[in-house]
Design an enzyme around this catalytic site. Structure first.
Site, short mmCIF file in Angstrom:
data_model
loop_
_atom_site.label_atom_id
_atom_site.label_comp_id
_atom_site.label_asym_id
_atom_site.label_seq_id
_atom_site.Cartn_x
_atom_site.Cartn_y
_atom_site.Cartn_z
N ASP A 1 -35.17 19.60 -2.02
CA ASP A 1 -34.35 20.66 -2.56
C ASP A 1 -32.99 20.03 -2.95
OD1 ASP A 1 -36.07 22.48 -1.69
OD2 ASP A 1 -35.60 22.59 0.08
N LYS B 1 -32.89 18.05 -7.66
CA LYS B 1 -33.13 17.52 -8.64
C LYS B 1 -33.65 17.92 -10.09
CE LYS B 1 -36.67 16.87 -5.92
NZ LYS B 1 -36.21 17.45 -4.29
N GLY C 1 -40.15 23.63 -5.50
CA GLY C 1 -39.01 24.36 -6.19
C GLY C 1 -38.46 24.39 -6.81
N HIS C 2 -38.00 23.61 -8.47
CA HIS C 2 -36.58 23.41 -8.87
C HIS C 2 -36.10 24.33 -9.76
CE1 HIS C 2 -38.70 19.09 -9.02
NE2 HIS C 2 -38.44 19.42 -7.98
N GLN D 1 -40.15 17.12 -4.06
CA GLN D 1 -39.81 16.56 -2.69
C GLN D 1 -39.07 15.73 -2.27
OE1 GLN D 1 -43.60 17.25 -3.31
NE2 GLN D 1 -43.07 19.05 -3.23
#
Ligand code: IMP
Length: 427
Positions: free
Chosen positions: A13, A16, A40-41, A222
């Site tokens: 988080d 990225k 979750g980007h 991650q």
């Protein structure tokens, strides 16, 4: 520089998605090589917000080839939902390639993920419950199903029957509901048909692209501290999000990887369980959490928040080969009177500069801090390093000194435009 690996250098988080999206504008190929939809980007541009989970961040640009490589675990149903969601929002022209060697995640993996968390009780990992661990376990146990087999009708039927026979016994032993072959096959063969057009040998494609001089961006998911090998085991994910894992997980030669950009927040966050030496509680934690919108993209869980930990950053630099840093969410720190940066740990009276290997030791370390004066100015409109308040400049310089890395990019807000590049990537 023709290839660039972007890795999370903390516990995930770090932003990225934003960095990759920003750099993807200059790339020809964007590759996801590990993890699955546990990531979750979040990407924001032109007033639109997108939360990608397993699809690479280059998907918004029709000229970019997006690769989901062999090291990924892909949930066919959820991946297609993600894709349909993008299409419904106007992203209809894209190039997507899925490795025939990537493994698939099925509903029983999710059921097992949830069950193992329950069995672990107080020692639960705090997983995203997306079935990631059980899918990688099946891969290692050689009872996984790979994309190339999944999208062929004859192999899917045979393999699913065989695999379900084993998995149903496992589920039964654990007291969990079993899955009906016909139901699962009927539903998943529809997804297989739809996915087939994307499936190919992505290792071959990547070698061709790199050899012809294309700019290839490897998008980590991650963070290094969640690495199965080098992270804070067992509170980690089930793949390796390091720069070193990219050649294996994408099927390319190690010599193609020369530059690794470590993405870090100007502070630290963590979701899930496990030691977190610089963790904050109370008003300052809430201040940072609200300003940084620190709630999980996948699970909506409030993230744990702490001061910047340069011991962890240095460790990530070492094990992941980071040679550039991207400092994210820098604007969040405005308005904090005194900022602290952890430069070492005290472990039972001994000063250490690295991460102990055991949870027992790591949960006992006490962070040692240097203190720096903060700044009150809103920096969300800053467009250069020179525009920053002096104390903000000093904060960046201190991070560079402590991590022996250059901050090559910093971010002062969620939008693409709020990105300041101090060193040009993909010239
Ligand atoms: P899993 O990957 O779902 O098995 O979860 C294992 C650990 O990794 C948990 O602590 C999760 O919260 C964490 N994790 C997995 N993916 C991400 C991510 O994309 N960002 C941050 N933490 C993650």
């Amino acid at each position: 520089m023709k290839t660039l690996v972007v890795v999370g250098s903390q516990w995930g988080d770090e932003g990225k998605g934003k960095v990759t999206d920003y750099l993807a504008q200059k790339a020809d190929v964007v590759v996801r090589s590990q993890g699955g939809n546990n990531a979750g980007h979040t990407i924001l541009f032109g007033g639109n917000k997108f939360a990608l989970r397993s699809i690479p961040s280059g998907i918004f640009n029709p000229n970019i080839k997006n690769v989901m490589a062999n090291g990924m675990v892909i949930h066919p149903k959820q991946m297609l939902e993600e894709l349909h969601g993008l299409e419904a929002r106007g992203i209809r022209e894209y190039q997507l390639f899925i490795s025939n060697r990537a493994h698939i995640v099925l509903p029983y993996h999710e059921a097992l993920d949830g069950a193992f968390e329950t069995f672990k009780g107080d020692h639960k990992i705090g997983t995203t419950k997306r079935g990631i661990g059980p899918a990688y376990a099946d891969k290692a146990n050689r009872i996984g199903i790979r994309m190339g087999d999944f999208v062929e009708e004859h192999t899917l039927k045979e393999l699913l029957k065989e695999t379900l026979n084993i998995k149903n016994r496992e589920l039964q032993m654990l007291g969990l509901p079993q899955y009906d072959f016909h139901e699962l096959y009927t539903e998943y063969s529809v997804y297989a048909k739809e996915l087939k057009k994307f499936v190919c040998d992505t290792s071959l494609l990547l070698e061709e692209e790199i050899e012809k001089g294309s700019k290839v961006l490897f998008e980590g998911a991650q963070g290094v501290m969640l690495c199965l090998d080098h992270g804070t085991y067992p509170y980690v994910t089930s793949s390796s999000p390091t720069g070193a894992s990219v050649p294996l997980n994408a099927g390319i030669a190690p010599r193609y990887i020369t530059d690794v950009l470590g993405v870090c927040k100007a502070y630290t966050t963590r979701v899930g369980e496990g030691p977190f030496p610089t963790e904050l509680n109370g008003d300052l934690a809430n201040y940072i959490r609200e300003r940084g919108h620190e709630y999980g993209t996948v699970t909506q869980r409030p993230r744990r928040v702490g001061y910047l930990d340069c011991v962890a950053l240095n460790y990530a630099r070492r094990v992941s080969g980071i040679n550039h840093l991207a400092l994210m969410l820098f604007d969040v720190l405005s308005g904090i009177k005194t900022l602290k940066i952890c430069y070492a740990y005290d472990l039972d009276g001994e000063i250490i500069y690295t991460i102990p290997s055991t949870t027992y030791d790591y949960s006992r370390v006490k962070p040692l801090y240097i203190e720096l004066p903060g700044w009150d100015e809103d920096i969300t409109s800053v467009t250069s390093f020179e525009d920053l308040p002096e104390n903000a400049k000093a904060y960046i310089r201190k991070i560079e000194e402590l991590t022996k890395s250059k901050v090559s990019l910093f971010s002062v807000g969620p939008d693409r435009t709020q990105t300041i590049e101090l060193e040009e990537f993909f010239k």
